[in-house]
Design an enzyme around this catalytic site. Structure first.
Site, PDB file in Angstrom:
ATOM      1  CE  LYS A 194     -22.687  35.107 -22.347  1.00  0.00           C
ATOM      2  NZ  LYS A 194     -21.968  36.404 -22.179  1.00  0.00           N
ATOM      3  NE  ARG A 204     -29.089  39.250 -20.256  1.00  0.00           N
ATOM      4  CZ  ARG A 204     -29.563  38.613 -21.301  1.00  0.00           C
ATOM      5  NH1 ARG A 204     -30.860  38.687 -21.590  1.00  0.00           N
ATOM      6  NH2 ARG A 204     -28.772  37.892 -22.067  1.00  0.00           N
ATOM      7  NE  ARG A 216     -26.623  40.951 -24.154  1.00  0.00           N
ATOM      8  CZ  ARG A 216     -26.572  41.181 -22.856  1.00  0.00           C
ATOM      9  NH1 ARG A 216     -26.602  40.151 -22.026  1.00  0.00           N
ATOM     10  NH2 ARG A 216     -26.497  42.399 -22.377  1.00  0.00           N
ATOM     11  CD  GLU A 232     -19.122  29.843 -31.514  1.00  0.00           C
ATOM     12  OE1 GLU A 232     -18.023  30.289 -31.146  1.00  0.00           O
ATOM     13  OE2 GLU A 232     -19.978  30.545 -32.084  1.00  0.00           O
ATOM     14  CE  LYS A 247     -23.183  33.470 -18.333  1.00  0.00           C
ATOM     15  NZ  LYS A 247     -22.591  34.832 -18.340  1.00  0.00           N
ATOM     16  CB  SER A 273     -28.007  35.017 -12.412  1.00  0.00           C
ATOM     17  OG  SER A 273     -28.553  35.172 -13.720  1.00  0.00           O
TER      18      SER A 273
END
Length: 334
Positions: A194, A204, A216, A232, A247, A273
């Site tokens: 991600k 959001r 973040r 990861e 993502k 989104s």
């Protein structure tokens, strides 16, 4: 006369192109995200995501019925609580908004696979995915809260737990917590790859989860990095992940391909989104053919190696597949 290859022989007709088509989008591949909000009689369109709504529980059943009628088989649930605090306590409340939504969806449509997004960002007053201490998200102090969230979601009837916080060790902690509480049969769909992306902006708005301060980037991945994705994902596999999410999807198709080539598990592309909003905005202005753009993008995710696609276009794609999409697929290679 010079000899050359006749590639066009396999493109000569609709049926010929269908015969040799390499990748296909099916309804079974689609996962539809839903945003459940506390309150009553709410069906509110997200301003930056035309066609996507916040639903209160009393308005959700009609949406679930439509999803089932269209042939979608999996949904991903996000919650928008009324109360937020630094610890995100509503995320792991037995009767939290997502937990209640899971119970209702499984009662209305037990055949649906219900995936629970397991994170704190929608529930914390800071908007971060864990507990903030001294201006930073405390990784290890946040893990027990993610475990509690996963357990209550499983108790409510979730079929899959999808942790999305990008905390180090989140898969291991959740796997142990689920196993110790009798849920060793519940798979984990890890948001293991991600990226800290600008494509998340409209989400959001929908989830009311923008960080109050900072960003973040300290826990989500740098979009410039490719090799890091291998580290990861390998960690999550070793810790017990059953699916791997990449993502965002559109700008990271190379990563989807990397994951497909390196991991022997289902790969999930999250068509986020911002990707959705860009297409919708262009289509509303008649700048692009929405159906062709959407289906070309979906085929692109499958060609890159995705087995499953989380997408806000899922209902549209089902309608395209039922309608005249088959008659327009020849345009995809024009």
């Amino acid at each position: 006369m010079n000899q050359f290859d006749r590639h066009r022989r396999l493109r000569s007709s609709k049926s010929m192109r269908a015969l040799v088509r390499e990748n296909h989008v099916r309804k079974e591949d689609l996962i539809y995200p839903l945003f459940i909000i506390e309150g009553t009689d709410i069906k509110r369109e997200v301003s930056s995501m035309p066609g996507v709504f916040n639903f209160s529980l009393d308005r959700l059943e009609d949406e679930i019925n439509e999803i089932v009628d269209l042939g979608i088989q999996s949904v991903l649930l996000f919650g928008v609580p009324e109360h937020k605090d630094p610890e995100g306590t509503e995320a792991y409340h037995d009767h939290g908004i997502v937990q209640e939504a899971i119970r209702k969806v499984k009662a209305w449509a037990p055949q649906l696979t219900v995936i629970a997004d397991t994170c704190l960002c929608e529930y914390t007053s800071t908007g971060h995915c864990g507990i903030v201490k001294n201006g930073d998200v405390d990784n290890d102090a946040s893990l027990p809260l993610h475990v509690q969230t996963a357990i209550t979601q499983a108790q409510a009837g979730a079929d899959i737990i999808a942790p999305s916080s990008m905390m180090d060790g989140f898969v291991a902690a959740i796997r142990e917590g689920l196993d110790q509480n009798g849920f060793n049969h519940i798979p984990i769909m890890s948001y293991g790859v991600k990226y800290a992306s600008a494509y998340y902006g409209p989400f959001r708005d929908a989830a009311q989860s923008a960080p109050g301060e900072g960003d973040r980037k300290g826990y989500q991945m740098d979009p410039a990095n490719r090799r890091e994705a291998f580290r990861e994902s390998q960690s999550d596999v070793e810790q017990g992940a059953d699916f791997m999410i990449v993502k965002p999807a559109l700008a990271f198709m190379d990563i989807i391909r990397d994951m497909r080539d390196s991991l022997d598990m289902p790969i999930v592309a999250y068509n986020v989104s911002g990707e959705y909003a860009m297409v919708k905005a262009a289509a509303l202005n008649d700048w692009v053919d929405e159906q062709r753009i959407v289906m070309e993008t979906m085929v692109g995710f499958k060609r890159a190696g995705a087995d499953l696609i989380v997408t806000y276009f899922a209902k549209d794609v089902c309608r395209y597949l039922e309608g005249d999409y088959a008659s327009t697929t020849h345009h995809l290679t024009n």
